[in-house]
Design a protein around this motif. Structure first.
Motif, PDB file in Angstrom:
ATOM      1  N   PHE A   1       6.325   2.040 -15.870  1.00 48.32           N
ATOM      2  CA  PHE A   1       5.665   0.931 -15.183  1.00 48.32           C
ATOM      3  C   PHE A   1       6.496   0.405 -14.024  1.00 48.32           C
ATOM      4  O   PHE A   1       5.971  -0.096 -13.046  1.00 48.32           O
ATOM      5  CB  PHE A   1       5.352  -0.196 -16.169  1.00 48.32           C
ATOM      6  N   LYS A   2       7.827   0.539 -14.124  1.00 42.62           N
ATOM      7  CA  LYS A   2       8.691   0.120 -13.019  1.00 42.62           C
ATOM      8  C   LYS A   2       8.415   0.940 -11.772  1.00 42.62           C
ATOM      9  O   LYS A   2       8.597   0.481 -10.651  1.00 42.62           O
ATOM     10  CB  LYS A   2      10.162   0.289 -13.391  1.00 42.62           C
TER      11      LYS A   2
ATOM     12  N   THR B   1       6.124   5.533  -4.990  1.00 40.59           N
ATOM     13  CA  THR B   1       5.812   6.689  -4.157  1.00 40.59           C
ATOM     14  C   THR B   1       4.366   6.651  -3.686  1.00 40.59           C
ATOM     15  O   THR B   1       3.858   7.613  -3.165  1.00 40.59           O
ATOM     16  CB  THR B   1       6.036   7.996  -4.945  1.00 40.59           C
ATOM     17  N   ASP B   2       3.724   5.528  -3.891  1.00 40.95           N
ATOM     18  CA  ASP B   2       2.298   5.457  -3.591  1.00 40.95           C
ATOM     19  C   ASP B   2       1.962   4.226  -2.765  1.00 40.95           C
ATOM     20  O   ASP B   2       0.852   3.721  -2.802  1.00 40.95           O
ATOM     21  CB  ASP B   2       1.514   5.419  -4.909  1.00 40.95           C
ATOM     22  N   LEU B   3       2.950   3.694  -2.045  1.00 38.22           N
ATOM     23  CA  LEU B   3       2.728   2.488  -1.257  1.00 38.22           C
ATOM     24  C   LEU B   3       1.996   2.792   0.035  1.00 38.22           C
ATOM     25  O   LEU B   3       2.242   3.803   0.681  1.00 38.22           O
ATOM     26  CB  LEU B   3       4.072   1.825  -0.916  1.00 38.22           C
ATOM     27  N   ARG B   4       1.130   1.891   0.398  1.00 35.54           N
ATOM     28  CA  ARG B   4       0.488   1.981   1.700  1.00 35.54           C
ATOM     29  C   ARG B   4      -0.164   0.650   1.993  1.00 35.54           C
ATOM     30  O   ARG B   4      -0.491  -0.121   1.085  1.00 35.54           O
ATOM     31  CB  ARG B   4      -0.571   3.087   1.717  1.00 35.54           C
ATOM     32  N   LEU B   5      -0.351   0.346   3.245  1.00 33.80           N
ATOM     33  CA  LEU B   5      -1.053  -0.874   3.621  1.00 33.80           C
ATOM     34  C   LEU B   5      -2.529  -0.552   3.719  1.00 33.80           C
ATOM     35  O   LEU B   5      -2.958   0.228   4.558  1.00 33.80           O
ATOM     36  CB  LEU B   5      -0.524  -1.397   4.965  1.00 33.80           C
TER      37      LEU B   5
ATOM     38  N   GLY C   1      -4.996   4.652  -7.684  1.00 35.10           N
ATOM     39  CA  GLY C   1      -4.660   5.836  -8.459  1.00 35.10           C
ATOM     40  C   GLY C   1      -3.338   5.732  -9.186  1.00 35.10           C
ATOM     41  O   GLY C   1      -3.156   6.318 -10.260  1.00 35.10           O
ATOM     42  N   ALA C   2      -2.372   4.991  -8.627  1.00 31.64           N
ATOM     43  CA  ALA C   2      -1.065   4.866  -9.277  1.00 31.64           C
ATOM     44  C   ALA C   2      -1.201   4.221 -10.643  1.00 31.64           C
ATOM     45  O   ALA C   2      -0.617   4.671 -11.630  1.00 31.64           O
ATOM     46  CB  ALA C   2      -0.126   4.049  -8.388  1.00 31.64           C
ATOM     47  N   LEU C   3      -1.959   3.139 -10.724  1.00 32.96           N
ATOM     48  CA  LEU C   3      -2.185   2.450 -11.988  1.00 32.96           C
ATOM     49  C   LEU C   3      -3.125   3.244 -12.880  1.00 32.96           C
ATOM     50  O   LEU C   3      -2.895   3.376 -14.089  1.00 32.96           O
ATOM     51  CB  LEU C   3      -2.764   1.059 -11.722  1.00 32.96           C
TER      52      LEU C   3
END
Length: 270
Positions: free
Chosen positions: A74-75, A80-84, A92-94
């Protein structure tokens, strides 16, 4: 663990509260140790994750070990999936994490009735999910605005259930619970610190709103457990998810519940 039968049906509403929701694991442990059977369960945001895991196993230890073992996972959400975009982190990350946890389970697979609170972004109202995919329902309830993208289900967009019903009590009453125990993670002691800057002011403002909204949510509860987690408020997500902090938050939830066990038993017996 074998549980005793209650004279009345007990509903447990697990409130929202971000990483502080780890304290909910202590609540479950204390209830199980006391032989108190949970007949209905609901949750909002992080509370929905804990509620869904417990409803699938009816074992507080298994729920705790499973979620704590994934603390490091969860940390990493979003690193690796950040975006504005419409959210800082892709949905999708969650969703990937929740699909790993719940796989293809649906509400029909759980062992006690489960209710997940979400917020309909279009209508601005609370929406209780009680059928379909567990992963999707929990993902919708945990989709914190500005952090995660809104979650789409059947052409409707849903966000954090804590925004409209942070401690979903009413749905348990409607489902048939005779006694509803609410766990509210927003404590009045959160507002003691008077050191402010722009970010702290914004965070404090949102917590004030959630605190007062939670007071409305718990009005119909027969008993409220309010673990004091104010000592963890100013900790960053990584420190909050350290083994030391996790153990301490679980202990806070456990001790707060242990104090209420005699009252809970009286409510169930009368």
């Amino acid at each position: 663990m074998l549980k005793k039968n209650n004279s009345k049906k007990l509903g447990l509403a697990l409130g929202s509260g971000a990483q502080r929701g780890v304290a909910l694991l202590g609540v479950l442990k204390a209830l199980e140790e006391a032989g108190i059977k949970i007949d209905f369960i609901s949750g909002a945001s992080i509370g929905s994750l804990v509620a869904a895991c417990y409803a699938s196993s009816l074992d507080s230890l298994a729920t705790s070990e499973y979620l704590i073992s994934r603390a490091d996972f969860f940390k990493k959400i979003g690193l690796t999936d950040l975006r504005l975009s419409s959210g800082l982190v892709k949905r999708g990350a969650l969703e990937r994490i929740l699909k790993e946890i719940f796989r293809n389970q649906t509400f029909s697979n759980v062992k006690i009735p489960l209710r997940i609170a979400t917020t309909d972004l279009s209508g601005g109202v609370s929406k209780i999910i009680k059928s379909g995919s567990l992963a999707k329902a929990v993902c919708a309830s945990c989709s914190v605005p500005l952090i995660f993208e809104p979650f789409k289900i059947k052409n409707r967009y849903f966000v954090d259930g804590g925004l409209s019903d942070p401690v979903p009590v009413k749905t348990l009453k409607e489902s048939g619970a005779d006694v509803v125990l609410a766990v509210n993670l927003y404590h009045r002691h959160e507002f003691v610190n008077e050191e402010f800057n722009l970010v702290k002011t914004a965070l404090r403002s949102s917590r004030i709103a959630l605190y007062h909204l939670a007071q409305t949510s718990i009005q119909e509860a027969d008993l409220v457990i309010s673990p004091d987690l104010s000592a963890f408020i100013d900790q960053g997500p990584r420190k909050l998810l350290s083994n030391d902090s996790l153990d301490k938050m679980i202990a806070v939830g456990y001790l707060a519940t242990k104090k209420q066990i005699p009252k809970i038993k009286r409510l169930l017996a009368n």
